[in-house]
Design a protein around this motif. Structure first.
Motif, PDB file in Angstrom:
ATOM      1  N   GLY A 225       0.841  -1.183   0.000  1.00 20.67           N
ATOM      2  CA  GLY A 225       0.000   0.000   0.000  1.00 20.67           C
ATOM      3  C   GLY A 225       0.879   1.236   0.000  1.00 20.67           C
ATOM      4  N   ILE A 226       0.272   2.422   0.142  1.00 15.58           N
ATOM      5  CA  ILE A 226       1.085   3.632   0.144  1.00 15.58           C
ATOM      6  C   ILE A 226       1.851   3.761   1.458  1.00 15.58           C
ATOM      7  CG2 ILE A 226      -0.407   4.826  -1.487  1.00 15.58           C
ATOM      8  CD1 ILE A 226      -1.712   6.264   0.822  1.00 15.58           C
ATOM      9  N   PHE A 227       1.372   3.109   2.523  1.00 21.36           N
ATOM     10  CA  PHE A 227       2.089   3.034   3.786  1.00 21.36           C
ATOM     11  C   PHE A 227       2.337   1.568   4.108  1.00 21.36           C
ATOM     12  CE2 PHE A 227      -0.474   6.953   4.201  1.00 21.36           C
ATOM     13  CZ  PHE A 227       0.568   7.869   4.311  1.00 21.36           C
ATOM     14  N   HIS A 228       3.412   1.330   4.829  1.00 24.67           N
ATOM     15  CA  HIS A 228       3.718  -0.047   5.211  1.00 24.67           C
ATOM     16  C   HIS A 228       2.926  -0.403   6.462  1.00 24.67           C
ATOM     17  CE1 HIS A 228       5.879  -3.805   5.485  1.00 24.67           C
ATOM     18  NE2 HIS A 228       6.161  -3.543   6.764  1.00 24.67           N
ATOM     19  N   ILE A 229       1.869  -1.167   6.283  1.00 24.43           N
ATOM     20  CA  ILE A 229       1.035  -1.627   7.389  1.00 24.43           C
ATOM     21  C   ILE A 229       1.157  -3.137   7.488  1.00 24.43           C
ATOM     22  CG2 ILE A 229      -1.338  -1.845   8.242  1.00 24.43           C
ATOM     23  CD1 ILE A 229      -1.973   0.793   6.909  1.00 24.43           C
ATOM     24  N   LYS A 230       1.346  -3.623   8.685  1.00 27.64           N
ATOM     25  CA  LYS A 230       1.507  -5.060   8.883  1.00 27.64           C
ATOM     26  C   LYS A 230       0.266  -5.789   8.405  1.00 27.64           C
ATOM     27  CE  LYS A 230       2.376  -8.623  12.336  1.00 27.64           C
ATOM     28  NZ  LYS A 230       2.555  -8.925  13.780  1.00 27.64           N
ATOM     29  N   ALA A 231       0.468  -6.720   7.474  1.00 32.99           N
ATOM     30  CA  ALA A 231      -0.654  -7.485   6.935  1.00 32.99           C
ATOM     31  C   ALA A 231      -1.328  -8.280   8.037  1.00 32.99           C
ATOM     32  CB  ALA A 231      -0.170  -8.414   5.829  1.00 32.99           C
ATOM     33  N   CYS A 232      -2.658  -8.188   8.074  1.00 30.47           N
ATOM     34  CA  CYS A 232      -3.479  -8.884   9.061  1.00 30.47           C
ATOM     35  C   CYS A 232      -3.208  -8.412  10.485  1.00 30.47           C
ATOM     36  CB  CYS A 232      -3.282 -10.405   8.970  1.00 30.47           C
ATOM     37  SG  CYS A 232      -3.809 -11.115   7.406  1.00 30.47           S
ATOM     38  N   GLY A 233      -2.597  -7.221  10.614  1.00 31.26           N
ATOM     39  CA  GLY A 233      -2.393  -6.641  11.933  1.00 31.26           C
ATOM     40  C   GLY A 233      -3.617  -5.865  12.383  1.00 31.26           C
ATOM     41  N   THR A 234      -3.492  -5.193  13.540  1.00 31.39           N
ATOM     42  CA  THR A 234      -4.623  -4.461  14.111  1.00 31.39           C
ATOM     43  C   THR A 234      -5.091  -3.330  13.192  1.00 31.39           C
ATOM     44  OG1 THR A 234      -3.795  -4.929  16.344  1.00 31.39           O
ATOM     45  CG2 THR A 234      -5.422  -3.161  16.109  1.00 31.39           C
ATOM     46  N   VAL A 235      -4.130  -2.525  12.702  1.00 33.24           N
ATOM     47  CA  VAL A 235      -4.497  -1.409  11.821  1.00 33.24           C
ATOM     48  C   VAL A 235      -5.118  -1.925  10.527  1.00 33.24           C
ATOM     49  CG1 VAL A 235      -3.616   0.585  10.551  1.00 33.24           C
ATOM     50  CG2 VAL A 235      -2.647   0.000  12.791  1.00 33.24           C
ATOM     51  N   TYR A 236      -4.591  -3.046  10.031  1.00 38.37           N
ATOM     52  CA  TYR A 236      -5.119  -3.655   8.794  1.00 38.37           C
ATOM     53  C   TYR A 236      -6.599  -3.980   8.948  1.00 38.37           C
ATOM     54  CZ  TYR A 236      -5.705  -7.137   5.060  1.00 38.37           C
ATOM     55  OH  TYR A 236      -6.144  -7.845   3.980  1.00 38.37           O
ATOM     56  N   TRP A 237      -6.973  -4.600  10.074  1.00 40.95           N
ATOM     57  CA  TRP A 237      -8.359  -5.007  10.258  1.00 40.95           C
ATOM     58  C   TRP A 237      -9.254  -3.819  10.612  1.00 40.95           C
ATOM     59  CZ3 TRP A 237      -9.722  -9.073   7.987  1.00 40.95           C
ATOM     60  CH2 TRP A 237      -8.878 -10.192   7.908  1.00 40.95           C
ATOM     61  N   ILE A 238      -8.687  -2.792  11.256  1.00 46.25           N
ATOM     62  CA  ILE A 238      -9.481  -1.587  11.521  1.00 46.25           C
ATOM     63  C   ILE A 238      -9.870  -0.912  10.210  1.00 46.25           C
ATOM     64  CG2 ILE A 238      -9.373   0.753  12.454  1.00 46.25           C
ATOM     65  CD1 ILE A 238      -7.715  -0.318  14.758  1.00 46.25           C
ATOM     66  N   LEU A 239      -8.891  -0.797   9.300  1.00 42.98           N
ATOM     67  CA  LEU A 239      -9.181  -0.198   8.002  1.00 42.98           C
ATOM     68  C   LEU A 239     -10.140  -1.071   7.195  1.00 42.98           C
ATOM     69  CD1 LEU A 239      -5.634   1.103   7.002  1.00 42.98           C
ATOM     70  CD2 LEU A 239      -7.620   2.458   7.694  1.00 42.98           C
ATOM     71  N   SER A 240     -10.021  -2.396   7.327  1.00 45.45           N
ATOM     72  CA  SER A 240     -10.953  -3.296   6.636  1.00 45.45           C
ATOM     73  C   SER A 240     -12.371  -3.102   7.152  1.00 45.45           C
ATOM     74  CB  SER A 240     -10.517  -4.755   6.816  1.00 45.45           C
ATOM     75  OG  SER A 240      -9.248  -4.989   6.249  1.00 45.45           O
ATOM     76  N   THR A 241     -12.503  -2.898   8.459  1.00 46.61           N
ATOM     77  CA  THR A 241     -13.823  -2.674   9.052  1.00 46.61           C
ATOM     78  C   THR A 241     -14.434  -1.366   8.566  1.00 46.61           C
ATOM     79  OG1 THR A 241     -13.080  -3.870  11.032  1.00 46.61           O
ATOM     80  CG2 THR A 241     -15.096  -2.573  11.226  1.00 46.61           C
ATOM     81  N   CYS A 242     -13.576  -0.395   8.218  1.00 44.96           N
ATOM     82  CA  CYS A 242     -14.074   0.884   7.708  1.00 44.96           C
ATOM     83  C   CYS A 242     -14.911   0.692   6.444  1.00 44.96           C
ATOM     84  CB  CYS A 242     -12.910   1.819   7.410  1.00 44.96           C
ATOM     85  SG  CYS A 242     -12.101   2.476   8.895  1.00 44.96           S
ATOM     86  N   GLN A 243     -14.614  -0.359   5.675  1.00 48.68           N
ATOM     87  CA  GLN A 243     -15.396  -0.619   4.469  1.00 48.68           C
ATOM     88  C   GLN A 243     -16.846  -0.944   4.810  1.00 48.68           C
ATOM     89  OE1 GLN A 243     -12.997  -2.751   1.177  1.00 48.68           O
ATOM     90  NE2 GLN A 243     -12.057  -3.452   3.064  1.00 48.68           N
ATOM     91  N   ILE A 244     -17.051  -1.668   5.918  1.00 51.70           N
ATOM     92  CA  ILE A 244     -18.413  -1.981   6.350  1.00 51.70           C
ATOM     93  C   ILE A 244     -19.144  -0.703   6.730  1.00 51.70           C
ATOM     94  CG2 ILE A 244     -19.803  -3.269   8.015  1.00 51.70           C
ATOM     95  CD1 ILE A 244     -17.516  -5.245   8.295  1.00 51.70           C
ATOM     96  N   LEU A 245     -18.462   0.152   7.496  1.00 45.46           N
ATOM     97  CA  LEU A 245     -19.079   1.413   7.904  1.00 45.46           C
ATOM     98  C   LEU A 245     -19.409   2.283   6.699  1.00 45.46           C
ATOM     99  CD1 LEU A 245     -16.821   2.265  11.002  1.00 45.46           C
ATOM    100  CD2 LEU A 245     -19.103   1.213  10.977  1.00 45.46           C
TER     101      LEU A 245
END
Length: 419
Positions: A225-245
């Motif tokens: 991605g444009i930032f290095h975020i740990k795959a399947c980490g906490t931030v990864y799943w928070i951003l994934s949840t944003c899609q539901i919202l």
């Protein structure tokens, strides 16, 4: 402005292909050993993709379910590369279809923007969920689900086409032929309740950009991605949840803004929507299912959404036009994601995309002329059933070969870990 959006996307792909550095991965062993050189394989695949793009785009189905098997079985590229090429091909085909719909149906537009608005957020969400399940589910289970669902869709779509053909024959025998669907009154009635088509198009663009921004920050499951975020980490799943919202908020807002339009029902809409469409919640539910299945099987949502729209009563021409717009939004995002994540030889993707663009234009013109000449909208429904049925055959062959290859290589055929 409406016509500029497809043009902008196409120019983006051309500029990207020129600016991108070509990569040269090691050649992949072809699935089918045809004893042909790579150049001959490319030519044969391009020739086969031309009619596939023509009939798929004209039917509002994208064509990914035909492109991917052709590219893997004939061209010999690996599945990941084939999917990335297909995303670009589907996008340019959708650009051609949407542009034709806008230009040729300027007086009576057939694209139902409200259906696209209600469907797109949950379709994008469904794609993300389907991709996750695709990572976990074994290939054999995906194959069984794919064949079962597409066979059912083929049967229902062909049955609807035959019924419509018989109804048209009955009407023609009475000396009355009605082919074109008037949509001017639809646009006028919805403009009062939801501010006009320009506001709707702006909301569609905002939805597209919002989901794209989430992906740019989150990246894929490998952390690209444009930032290095740990795959399947906490931030990864928070951003994934944003899609539901995002999906819930956008859909709720659209339902609230257009509720008076829907409550007026079908009497003011010139008969273009059946009685079941008085409950608009059916669109996000169908879109979620279509997006999930599309992400799970690696095919476009149009292959699922079109038969669903036909079954709930949306007229064939409106179904194809609206589905083309939704395919443009979803496939362009997928293509963009592949581009920023790095893909193999984008110049080859551009060549296939140009072929798809030209073929889609020809297919759209031919099927429109056929409908006008014979006075049968059922031709469109039957063509959808034909493409879905053909996709069943192609995708089944590809999946079975993949299963046999995995078994021969000693790979596990059970469920996999997500991360």
């Amino acid at each position: 402005m409406t016509a500029y959006f497809p043009t902008f996307l196409f120019l983006f792909f051309i500029i990207s292909s020129i600016a991108g550095e070509p990569s040269h991965p090691p050649p992949q062993p072809p699935i089918l050993n045809l004893h042909l050189s790579s150049d001959n394989r490319f030519i044969i695949a391009a020739i086969l993709c031309f009619p596939a793009a023509a009939i798929s785009s004209a039917s509002g189905l994208g064509g990914g379910a035909l492109f991917i098997p052709i590219l893997t079985l004939i061209s010999g590229v690996d599945l990941k590369t084939a999917v990335s090429y297909s995303a670009f091909m589907v996008t340019t085909g959708a650009i051609s279809s949407v542009a034709c719909q806008i230009i040729m149906n300027r007086k009576n537009p057939l694209i139902d923007i409200e259906i696209a608005l209600l469907s797109e957020p949950f379709m994008l969400l469904g794609v993300s969920v389907g991709v996750i399940c695709n990572t976990v589910f074994p290939v054999w289970l995906i194959t069984v689900l794919l064949v079962s669902f597409l066979c059912f869709n083929t049967y229902e779509t062909v049955l609807s086409g035959v019924r419509l053909w018989n109804e048209e024959s009955r009407i023609r025998s009475g000396g009355e032929v009605t082919v074109e669907i008037e949509r001017s009154e639809v646009d006028q009635s919805t403009a009062v309740a939801f501010g006009g088509k320009w506001i709707k198009l702006a909301v569609l663009a905002i939805i597209w950009i919002s989901f794209l921004v989430v992906y740019l920050f989150r990246g894929n499951r490998y952390g690209n991605g444009i930032f290095h975020i740990k795959a399947c980490g906490t931030v990864y799943w928070i951003l994934s949840t944003c899609q539901i919202l995002l999906a819930v908020l956008f859909t709720a807002l659209i339902l609230y803004m257009s509720k008076s339009s829907w409550r007026q029902g079908n009497g003011t809409r010139n008969g273009n929507r059946c009685e079941s469409l008085k409950n608009p919640i059916i669109f996000p539910v169908a879109a979620l299912l279509a997006g999930f299945i599309g992400g799970l099987f690696g095919v476009g949502g149009g292959l699922i959404m079109n038969p669903v729209l036909l079954q709930i009563g949306v007229p064939p021409q409106v179904t194809v036009a609206t589905s083309s717009l939704m395919i443009l939004l979803t496939s362009s995002m997928t293509a963009f994601q592949y581009f920023i994540s790095g893909m193999n030889d984008i110049r080859i993707a551009l060549i296939y995309s140009i072929i798809s663009l030209i073929a889609s234009l020809i297919g759209f013109i031919l099927i429109k002329r056929a409908i006008r000449k014979y006075g049968r909208v059922s031709i469109l429904v039957l063509s959808i059933g034909f493409v879905v049925g053909l996709s069943v055959v192609f995708m089944t062959i590809m999946q079975v070969i993949g299963i046999l290859r995995s078994r021969a290589n000693g790979e596990s055929l059970g469920f996999k870990k997500l991360c």
